[in-house]
Design a protein around this motif. Structure first.
Motif, PDB file in Angstrom:
ATOM      1  N   LEU A   1      28.388  30.513  34.885  1.00 36.44           N
ATOM      2  CA  LEU A   1      29.240  29.511  35.527  1.00 36.44           C
ATOM      3  C   LEU A   1      29.375  28.264  34.662  1.00 36.44           C
ATOM      4  N   ALA A   2      28.275  27.854  34.041  1.00 39.62           N
ATOM      5  CA  ALA A   2      28.314  26.668  33.188  1.00 39.62           C
ATOM      6  C   ALA A   2      29.184  26.894  31.963  1.00 39.62           C
ATOM      7  N   VAL A   3      29.046  28.044  31.318  1.00 45.42           N
ATOM      8  CA  VAL A   3      29.868  28.365  30.145  1.00 45.42           C
ATOM      9  C   VAL A   3      31.342  28.438  30.535  1.00 45.42           C
ATOM     10  N   LEU A   4      31.628  29.068  31.671  1.00 47.01           N
ATOM     11  CA  LEU A   4      33.010  29.184  32.133  1.00 47.01           C
ATOM     12  C   LEU A   4      33.619  27.811  32.401  1.00 47.01           C
ATOM     13  N   PHE A   5      32.841  26.931  33.007  1.00 46.75           N
ATOM     14  CA  PHE A   5      33.327  25.578  33.311  1.00 46.75           C
ATOM     15  C   PHE A   5      33.515  24.761  32.041  1.00 46.75           C
ATOM     16  N   LEU A   6      32.545  24.831  31.131  1.00 46.23           N
ATOM     17  CA  LEU A   6      32.592  23.987  29.934  1.00 46.23           C
ATOM     18  C   LEU A   6      33.628  24.464  28.923  1.00 46.23           C
TER      19      LEU A   6
ATOM     20  N   ALA B   1      33.664  37.149  29.163  1.00 48.59           N
ATOM     21  CA  ALA B   1      33.193  36.456  27.963  1.00 48.59           C
ATOM     22  C   ALA B   1      32.149  35.405  28.313  1.00 48.59           C
ATOM     23  N   ALA B   2      32.327  34.725  29.458  1.00 49.29           N
ATOM     24  CA  ALA B   2      31.357  33.719  29.896  1.00 49.29           C
ATOM     25  C   ALA B   2      30.017  34.365  30.243  1.00 49.29           C
ATOM     26  N   ILE B   3      30.062  35.505  30.941  1.00 51.22           N
ATOM     27  CA  ILE B   3      28.833  36.226  31.288  1.00 51.22           C
ATOM     28  C   ILE B   3      28.122  36.708  30.026  1.00 51.22           C
ATOM     29  N   PHE B   4      28.880  37.264  29.102  1.00 50.71           N
ATOM     30  CA  PHE B   4      28.306  37.753  27.848  1.00 50.71           C
ATOM     31  C   PHE B   4      27.665  36.610  27.071  1.00 50.71           C
ATOM     32  N   THR B   5      28.370  35.472  26.989  1.00 49.94           N
ATOM     33  CA  THR B   5      27.871  34.311  26.242  1.00 49.94           C
ATOM     34  C   THR B   5      26.612  33.739  26.871  1.00 49.94           C
ATOM     35  N   ALA B   6      26.498  33.826  28.212  1.00 45.20           N
ATOM     36  CA  ALA B   6      25.309  33.320  28.894  1.00 45.20           C
ATOM     37  C   ALA B   6      24.140  34.277  28.807  1.00 45.20           C
ATOM     38  N   ALA B   7      24.416  35.583  28.663  1.00 45.40           N
ATOM     39  CA  ALA B   7      23.346  36.579  28.635  1.00 45.40           C
ATOM     40  C   ALA B   7      22.755  36.760  27.249  1.00 45.40           C
ATOM     41  N   THR B   8      23.580  36.709  26.235  1.00 47.20           N
ATOM     42  CA  THR B   8      23.117  37.030  24.878  1.00 47.20           C
ATOM     43  C   THR B   8      22.096  36.052  24.298  1.00 47.20           C
ATOM     44  N   PRO B   9      22.088  34.739  24.634  1.00 46.78           N
ATOM     45  CA  PRO B   9      21.074  33.858  24.021  1.00 46.78           C
ATOM     46  C   PRO B   9      19.651  34.183  24.412  1.00 46.78           C
ATOM     47  N   ARG B  10      19.430  34.860  25.515  1.00 46.79           N
ATOM     48  CA  ARG B  10      18.077  35.099  25.990  1.00 46.79           C
ATOM     49  C   ARG B  10      17.461  36.376  25.448  1.00 46.79           C
ATOM     50  N   THR B  11      18.286  37.308  24.947  1.00 44.05           N
ATOM     51  CA  THR B  11      17.702  38.573  24.519  1.00 44.05           C
ATOM     52  C   THR B  11      18.326  39.148  23.259  1.00 44.05           C
ATOM     53  N   ALA B  12      19.515  38.725  22.885  1.00 44.96           N
ATOM     54  CA  ALA B  12      20.214  39.371  21.773  1.00 44.96           C
ATOM     55  C   ALA B  12      20.909  38.330  20.904  1.00 44.96           C
ATOM     56  N   GLY B  13      21.645  38.792  19.900  1.00 38.89           N
ATOM     57  CA  GLY B  13      22.314  37.876  18.990  1.00 38.89           C
ATOM     58  C   GLY B  13      23.798  38.169  18.835  1.00 38.89           C
ATOM     59  N   PHE B  14      24.367  38.857  19.813  1.00 42.63           N
ATOM     60  CA  PHE B  14      25.790  39.178  19.744  1.00 42.63           C
ATOM     61  C   PHE B  14      26.621  37.997  20.258  1.00 42.63           C
ATOM     62  N   ASN B  15      27.868  37.948  19.854  1.00 41.09           N
ATOM     63  CA  ASN B  15      28.765  36.921  20.378  1.00 41.09           C
ATOM     64  C   ASN B  15      30.195  37.444  20.422  1.00 41.09           C
ATOM     65  N   VAL B  16      30.930  37.037  21.456  1.00 41.30           N
ATOM     66  CA  VAL B  16      32.331  37.429  21.616  1.00 41.30           C
ATOM     67  C   VAL B  16      33.275  36.252  21.388  1.00 41.30           C
ATOM     68  N   VAL B  17      32.711  35.056  21.259  1.00 36.40           N
ATOM     69  CA  VAL B  17      33.486  33.866  20.896  1.00 36.40           C
ATOM     70  C   VAL B  17      32.777  33.191  19.727  1.00 36.40           C
ATOM     71  N   PRO B  18      33.500  32.474  18.861  1.00 37.04           N
ATOM     72  CA  PRO B  18      32.852  31.816  17.710  1.00 37.04           C
ATOM     73  C   PRO B  18      31.811  30.785  18.153  1.00 37.04           C
ATOM     74  N   THR B  19      30.579  30.990  17.750  1.00 34.56           N
ATOM     75  CA  THR B  19      29.498  30.099  18.167  1.00 34.56           C
ATOM     76  C   THR B  19      29.704  28.683  17.655  1.00 34.56           C
ATOM     77  N   ASP B  20      30.183  28.542  16.419  1.00 31.20           N
ATOM     78  CA  ASP B  20      30.326  27.220  15.828  1.00 31.20           C
ATOM     79  C   ASP B  20      31.476  26.423  16.423  1.00 31.20           C
ATOM     80  N   LEU B  21      32.320  27.066  17.247  1.00 31.83           N
ATOM     81  CA  LEU B  21      33.458  26.371  17.853  1.00 31.83           C
ATOM     82  C   LEU B  21      33.210  26.023  19.320  1.00 31.83           C
TER      83      LEU B  21
END
Length: 248
Positions: A46-51, A70-90
């Motif tokens: 929810l936080a990623v989706l809002f921000l 994409a928001a769910i994936f971005t919120a889940a991956t920092p805790r267990t994996a290193g995948f990303n579906v959106v550019p992390t640096d952006l």
């Protein structure tokens, strides 16, 4: 996403849930893992989706359900994996800060992830809430958490923060990158996540060595401290008088 969420629960939780299949019958450990994992995943998504909803470089360029996924994936991956579906640096700085918190918490004990672990974070949160309420015992799901576990929790968190701060201090001396980029790199290394804002190839030799040390100690250090505190017996026979000190 489903694979690394399940992998982050821990083998003991997966085994117990496969045998009992009902939340009410699970042990306190499994209940805490499932509850905290679900809360972190929901709140993080929810936080990623809002921000990032209107950020054209990340979620802003997606449509409909793709934004939610994409928001769910971005919120889940920092805790267990290193995948990303959106550019992390952006990502926005606030979102990066949120991801760093999730990387620090990490997965659950006996899992494939790093960090201080969800149960450690949950025990800390429960301890603070009970302290504010003025309660002498920390209880959840009609079970009391032993004081030895609570003290072990604070020990793991203190050691983990020390590892992160020392690594951050060294990298600010050896690297010319932005402070936010360095901080993100350190938290990612400590949680053995693998996410990066893109500065990893540009690190100096000393910086790369420090990141490797952080990854190793981040994975082994808190676990070693937890086992050491668990197996250490308190010396008996000598008791000092109690005296209060002012804190806060």
């Amino acid at each position: 996403a489903g694979l690394f969420i399940v992998g982050g629960l821990g083998f003991t939780v997966i085994l117990e849930f496969s045998q009992k299949r009902r939340f009410q019958k699970l042990s306190l450990h499994s209940k805490l893992v499932l509850s905290i994992t679900g809360a972190l995943l929901a709140a993080g998504a929810l936080a990623v989706l809002f921000l990032e909803y209107h950020n054209p470089e990340t979620l802003g360029g997606l449509q409909g359900m793709n934004k939610v996924l994409a928001a769910i994936f971005t919120a889940a991956t920092p805790r267990t994996a290193g995948f990303n579906v959106v550019p992390t640096d952006l990502l926005r700085p606030t979102t990066l800060f949120l991801i760093m918190l999730l990387m620090f918490i990490g997965a659950s004990p006996a899992s494939t992830g790093g960090g201080i672990k969800t149960t450690t974070f949950g025990t800390l949160l429960l301890s603070v809430v009970n302290l504010i309420k003025g309660q002498s015992e920390v209880a959840v799901f009609e079970r009391k958490i032993p004081m030895a576990i609570i003290m072990r929790t604070f020990g793991v968190i203190f050691v983990s923060l020390t590892i992160v701060l020392v690594s951050l201090f060294v990298l600010t001396l050896t690297e010319e990158a932005d402070f936010l980029e360095i901080t993100f790199e350190v938290f990612s290394a400590f949680g053995t996540v693998g996410l990066s804002m893109g500065i990893t190839p540009e690190l100096s030799s000393a910086g790369r060595v420090m990141i490797m040390i952080t990854m190793f100690t981040g994975r082994v250090g808190p676990l070693t401290v937890a086992f050491a505190l668990a197996n250490r017996e308190m010396r008996k026979g000598l008791h000092y008088p109690e005296e209060r000190v002012m804190v806060g």
